[in-house]
Design an enzyme around this catalytic site. Sequence first.
Site, PDB file in Angstrom:
ATOM      1  N   TYR A  17     -73.705 -46.401-134.750  1.00 56.19           N
ATOM      2  CA  TYR A  17     -74.371 -47.360-135.632  1.00 56.19           C
ATOM      3  C   TYR A  17     -74.801 -46.652-136.916  1.00 56.19           C
ATOM      4  CZ  TYR A  17     -74.475 -50.257-131.457  1.00 56.19           C
ATOM      5  OH  TYR A  17     -74.104 -50.984-130.349  1.00 56.19           O
ATOM      6  N   GLU A  58     -58.663 -49.024-124.204  1.00 51.85           N
ATOM      7  CA  GLU A  58     -58.117 -48.427-125.427  1.00 51.85           C
ATOM      8  C   GLU A  58     -57.821 -46.936-125.261  1.00 51.85           C
ATOM      9  OE1 GLU A  58     -60.325 -49.315-128.967  1.00 51.85           O
ATOM     10  OE2 GLU A  58     -60.103 -51.467-128.699  1.00 51.85           O
ATOM     11  N   ASN A 105     -71.697 -60.636-134.073  1.00 48.29           N
ATOM     12  CA  ASN A 105     -70.312 -60.590-134.534  1.00 48.29           C
ATOM     13  C   ASN A 105     -69.577 -61.864-134.095  1.00 48.29           C
ATOM     14  OD1 ASN A 105     -67.605 -60.017-134.998  1.00 48.29           O
ATOM     15  ND2 ASN A 105     -67.530 -58.264-133.635  1.00 48.29           N
ATOM     16  N   CYS A 154     -66.526 -54.575-132.318  1.00 50.09           N
ATOM     17  CA  CYS A 154     -67.897 -54.078-132.177  1.00 50.09           C
ATOM     18  C   CYS A 154     -68.071 -53.248-130.910  1.00 50.09           C
ATOM     19  CB  CYS A 154     -68.897 -55.220-132.245  1.00 50.09           C
ATOM     20  SG  CYS A 154     -68.584 -56.555-131.087  1.00 50.09           S
ATOM     21  N   HIS A 155     -67.154 -53.387-129.954  1.00 47.22           N
ATOM     22  CA  HIS A 155     -67.226 -52.554-128.749  1.00 47.22           C
ATOM     23  C   HIS A 155     -66.982 -51.082-129.076  1.00 47.22           C
ATOM     24  CE1 HIS A 155     -62.951 -53.662-129.102  1.00 47.22           C
ATOM     25  NE2 HIS A 155     -62.709 -52.473-128.560  1.00 47.22           N
TER      26      HIS A 155
END
Length: 162
Positions: A98, A158, A121, A129-130
């Site tokens: 952040y 991912e 979001n 945002c993850h």
Amino acid sequence: MNGRLGRVWAASSKRGLVAIDFGITREQFVAAILRRTKREPTYAPRRLRKVTRQVREYLAGKRHHFDLSVDWSTVASSFQRRALRAVFSIPYGQTRTYGQIARQIGHPRASRAVGRCNATNPMPLVIPCHRVVGADGKLRGYGGAGGLHTKAWLIRMEHGPR
């Protein structure tokens, strides 16, 4: 569209994608779109085929980048737009804190405000945002269905085989 995250809903305007959500009912999604855009959405699945296909490919691990237009005009403030555009640019399989996002947009002390932007979001998955984590590298909140379990699953997905 149904999948690992449950039913996925999407909405677009003439400018591009307005919202994506999952784990909620159609009625809840319509109400959220109405609050955000002040317009009743029209059910038009054909218009969203590209979005649907790309989200399916992403969740199957076959897509690492979304090639979609985003209607940034529906994001409430210029600060939110800058923060979410920075999050939008985080590459697949990578994370940022952040604080890093706050510094990137020129507000080095606004990491909590960046967190709030992520919590609201309107296009999770597409605006990833993850991929935003705490300064210590640990997972912090996730506003999507399933909370931190979903965030952890998306990050693991991912980092899986490519």
